[in-house]
Design a protein around this motif. Structure first.
Motif, PDB file in Angstrom:
ATOM      1  N   UNK A 153       0.810  -1.206   0.000  1.00 47.52           N
ATOM      2  CA  UNK A 153       0.000   0.000   0.000  1.00 47.52           C
ATOM      3  C   UNK A 153       0.847   1.261   0.000  1.00 47.52           C
ATOM      4  N   UNK A 154       2.022   1.219   0.614  1.00 53.98           N
ATOM      5  CA  UNK A 154       2.847   2.418   0.697  1.00 53.98           C
ATOM      6  C   UNK A 154       3.916   2.461  -0.397  1.00 53.98           C
ATOM      7  N   UNK A 155       3.909   1.477  -1.273  1.00 56.91           N
ATOM      8  CA  UNK A 155       4.890   1.460  -2.356  1.00 56.91           C
ATOM      9  C   UNK A 155       4.462   2.463  -3.422  1.00 56.91           C
ATOM     10  N   UNK A 156       5.121   3.596  -3.443  1.00 49.69           N
ATOM     11  CA  UNK A 156       4.775   4.664  -4.364  1.00 49.69           C
ATOM     12  C   UNK A 156       5.724   4.683  -5.540  1.00 49.69           C
ATOM     13  N   UNK A 215       7.968  11.647  -4.715  1.00 50.33           N
ATOM     14  CA  UNK A 215       8.457  13.029  -4.746  1.00 50.33           C
ATOM     15  C   UNK A 215       7.348  14.010  -4.407  1.00 50.33           C
ATOM     16  N   UNK A 216       6.166  13.770  -4.986  1.00 51.18           N
ATOM     17  CA  UNK A 216       5.023  14.647  -4.715  1.00 51.18           C
ATOM     18  C   UNK A 216       4.648  14.610  -3.236  1.00 51.18           C
ATOM     19  N   UNK A 217       4.718  13.434  -2.642  1.00 55.22           N
ATOM     20  CA  UNK A 217       4.406  13.282  -1.220  1.00 55.22           C
ATOM     21  C   UNK A 217       5.391  14.062  -0.352  1.00 55.22           C
ATOM     22  N   UNK A 258      13.437  24.330   3.185  1.00 58.02           N
ATOM     23  CA  UNK A 258      13.152  25.188   2.034  1.00 58.02           C
ATOM     24  C   UNK A 258      13.734  24.698   0.721  1.00 58.02           C
ATOM     25  N   UNK A 259      15.045  24.425   0.672  1.00 59.23           N
ATOM     26  CA  UNK A 259      15.601  23.938  -0.588  1.00 59.23           C
ATOM     27  C   UNK A 259      14.994  22.614  -1.058  1.00 59.23           C
ATOM     28  N   UNK A 260      14.496  21.800  -0.123  1.00 64.18           N
ATOM     29  CA  UNK A 260      13.840  20.555  -0.539  1.00 64.18           C
ATOM     30  C   UNK A 260      12.606  20.857  -1.383  1.00 64.18           C
ATOM     31  N   UNK A 261      11.719  21.707  -0.880  1.00 64.73           N
ATOM     32  CA  UNK A 261      10.504  22.051  -1.622  1.00 64.73           C
ATOM     33  C   UNK A 261      10.853  22.678  -2.966  1.00 64.73           C
ATOM     34  N   UNK A 262      11.783  23.627  -2.938  1.00 68.19           N
ATOM     35  CA  UNK A 262      12.097  24.408  -4.129  1.00 68.19           C
ATOM     36  C   UNK A 262      12.795  23.565  -5.183  1.00 68.19           C
ATOM     37  N   UNK A 263      13.767  22.772  -4.768  1.00 69.40           N
ATOM     38  CA  UNK A 263      14.498  21.980  -5.751  1.00 69.40           C
ATOM     39  C   UNK A 263      13.644  20.831  -6.305  1.00 69.40           C
ATOM     40  N   UNK A 264      12.743  20.284  -5.491  1.00 72.61           N
ATOM     41  CA  UNK A 264      11.819  19.288  -6.047  1.00 72.61           C
ATOM     42  C   UNK A 264      10.932  19.948  -7.093  1.00 72.61           C
ATOM     43  N   UNK A 265      10.466  21.163  -6.812  1.00 73.04           N
ATOM     44  CA  UNK A 265       9.654  21.888  -7.803  1.00 73.04           C
ATOM     45  C   UNK A 265      10.451  22.145  -9.080  1.00 73.04           C
ATOM     46  N   UNK A 266      11.690  22.576  -8.927  1.00 67.38           N
ATOM     47  CA  UNK A 266      12.517  22.817 -10.108  1.00 67.38           C
ATOM     48  C   UNK A 266      12.765  21.532 -10.893  1.00 67.38           C
TER      49      UNK A 266
END
Length: 457
Positions: free
Chosen positions: A33-36, A42-44, A417-425
């Motif tokens: 169930x948790x295998x994404x 990444x979205x999570x 912060x860099x986690x959110x931003x770099x994932x978005x990039x």
């Protein structure tokens, strides 16, 4: 700042002979169930980490807290202390949150407006904000005795976020345009020229009480490249290109021919010439500044950052100090909370020649743009094998040491912060596009001698 986290296996009971068949089936179902997929995972991570800047922001100002402790226990009653640089990452995170649908645009614009109004009334020092600000009053919270004035580097991280917000909102509704104008006026008020102290270099600090006594000229290479880019980009207080070439680049002395693991370092990393510095050096300046196809006479900045991350990765795989867990799915040395060798807890800038066995999730996660396969391996390892101990209200906790069975169940703005931003990039390139297409940024980069095939200059 630095934080540390400890990981315990979430499914350590799998395969144990004492478990009945029904229990095994339930475990198998839970695991499945948790295998994404990589995209889902990444979205999570992005959505959960975004909560740092939305759900757990400092309530009065709307800015990013310096730190968030889920247990509510803070040193020196600093739960309302906000961080200038981390708030710059937070501004970008809010743009990302609107774009991804985590919040509505109306909600995001209201928060951005609140932040702009607070910053407009907060203490400033020749246009620059202090490292820390009291979220209740807007007054400077000294970062140190003499560090009680303007912090140009933290301000530059904040300004990168401001420009990104302006670009995102400037063609929107009348409300959007009004908020964009507030950010435009705020960043244009920074007197970059003042911070040269009449020399061909930028200085990190100025204090109304201690003047230039901190005496920290910004010489490369470290996390401060963006400060020169923005100083050159300012239409109101622009610095001369000589400050970049003679100061930051040390008249060409910034370049090195050294290699590690047959990987060129390209630029001299201050105090870390053998392996390169902590990984945040490849993150902070590049949340908005897109290193793809970005060059000047000193470096190809994509190669520079990819190489730094790969050297860190190779070091952790080699694991010369034999720390538990280090390897292809458990790497990433950067600044965070830390467990020191004597057992004390503090903050430490980890890198290969300052390795105490502490991995900071932001190291690999924020490197996703450079090393997607290697970074995903760490994210998946932490989420699938160590989630019970490392995953919390605002994403992965700040740091961990498997060998010491220790996790810092705390968060820092400059790591989340860099986690959110770099994932978005990595997913959309949105924040890079917004920042790099700002006309002043293009002009500033050209002024310093940069070229970008991606953005046409």
């Amino acid at each position: 700042m630095v934080r540390i986290s400890v990981l315990l296996l979430a499914f350590s009971f799998l395969g144990c002979g004492s478990i009945g068949e029904k229990s095994k089936e339930k475990v198998a179902e839970k695991t499945a169930a948790v295998k994404l997929t990589d995209d889902e995972l990444l979205a999570t991570v992005q959505k959960q980490t975004f909560k740092y800047f939305w759900d757990y922001a400092e309530p009065n100002s709307g800015l990013a807290r310096e730190r968030y402790h889920p247990d509510g226990v803070y040193p020196e009653n600093d739960a309302n202390i906000v961080t200038t640089g981390g708030s710059g990452f937070g501004l970008m995170a809010i743009v990302s949150g609107i774009s991804q649908g985590y919040i509505t645009k109306k909600e995001g614009v209201e928060r951005l407006n609140k932040i702009a109004d607070f910053l407009g009334k907060a203490d400033r020092f020749h246009g620059a904000w202090s490292h820390w600000i009291d979220g209740n009053t807007g007054k400077v919270k000294p970062f140190g005795t003499k560090d009680n004035g303007g912090d140009l580097v933290e301000t530059s991280f904040l300004v990168a976020g401001m420009i990104t917000v302006r670009e995102y909102l400037k063609d929107g509704s009348e409300k959007d345009k009004a908020v964009a104008q507030k950010y435009d006026a705020l960043w244009k008020g920074v007197d970059w020229q003042w911070y040269t102290n009449n020399k061909n270099v930028l200085y990190w600090h100025w204090s109304p009480n201690y003047d230039w006594q901190m005496n920290f000229p910004l010489e490369g290479y470290n996390e401060c490249l963006i400060t020169y880019v923005l100083g050159a980009s300012s239409p109101t207080h622009s610095i001369d290109a000589k400050a970049y070439h003679e100061g930051w680049a040390r008249s060409g002395g910034i370049v090195t021919s050294k290699t590690k693991y047959n990987i060129p370092l390209i630029l001299k990393h201050n105090g870390a010439e053998e392996f390169g510095g902590p990984l945040f050096w490849a993150h902070y300046s590049y949340v908005g500044l897109d290193p793809n196809q970005l060059t000047d006479k000193y470096a190809n900045y994509w190669d520079l950052n990819v190489n730094q991350v790969k050297i860190d990765y190779e070091y952790c795989v080699e694991n010369p100090k034999k720390f538990e867990g280090y390897g292809a799915d458990y790497w990433g040395l950067t600044a965070s909370y830390s467990r020191n060798p004597d057992g004390s807890i503090g903050y430490n800038a980890h890198f290969p020649t300052n390795d105490v066995g502490v991995i900071s999730p932001t190291g690999a996660i924020s490197s996703i743009v450079y090393t997607p396969k290697e970074s995903m391996a760490v994210i998946r390892n932490l989420y699938e094998n160590h989630k019970d101990q490392t995953w919390g209200d605002a994403g992965f906790y700040d740091a961990l040491s498997l060998g010491n069975n220790w996790v810092a169940k705390r968060y820092l703005a400059i790591d989340q912060g860099p986690e959110v931003v770099m994932i978005e990039n990595y997913r959309t390139g949105l924040l890079w596009k917004l920042f790099m297409n700002a006309p002043e940024v293009k002009q500033g980069l050209v002024k310093l001698g940069f070229k970008s095939g991606k953005y046409g200059f």
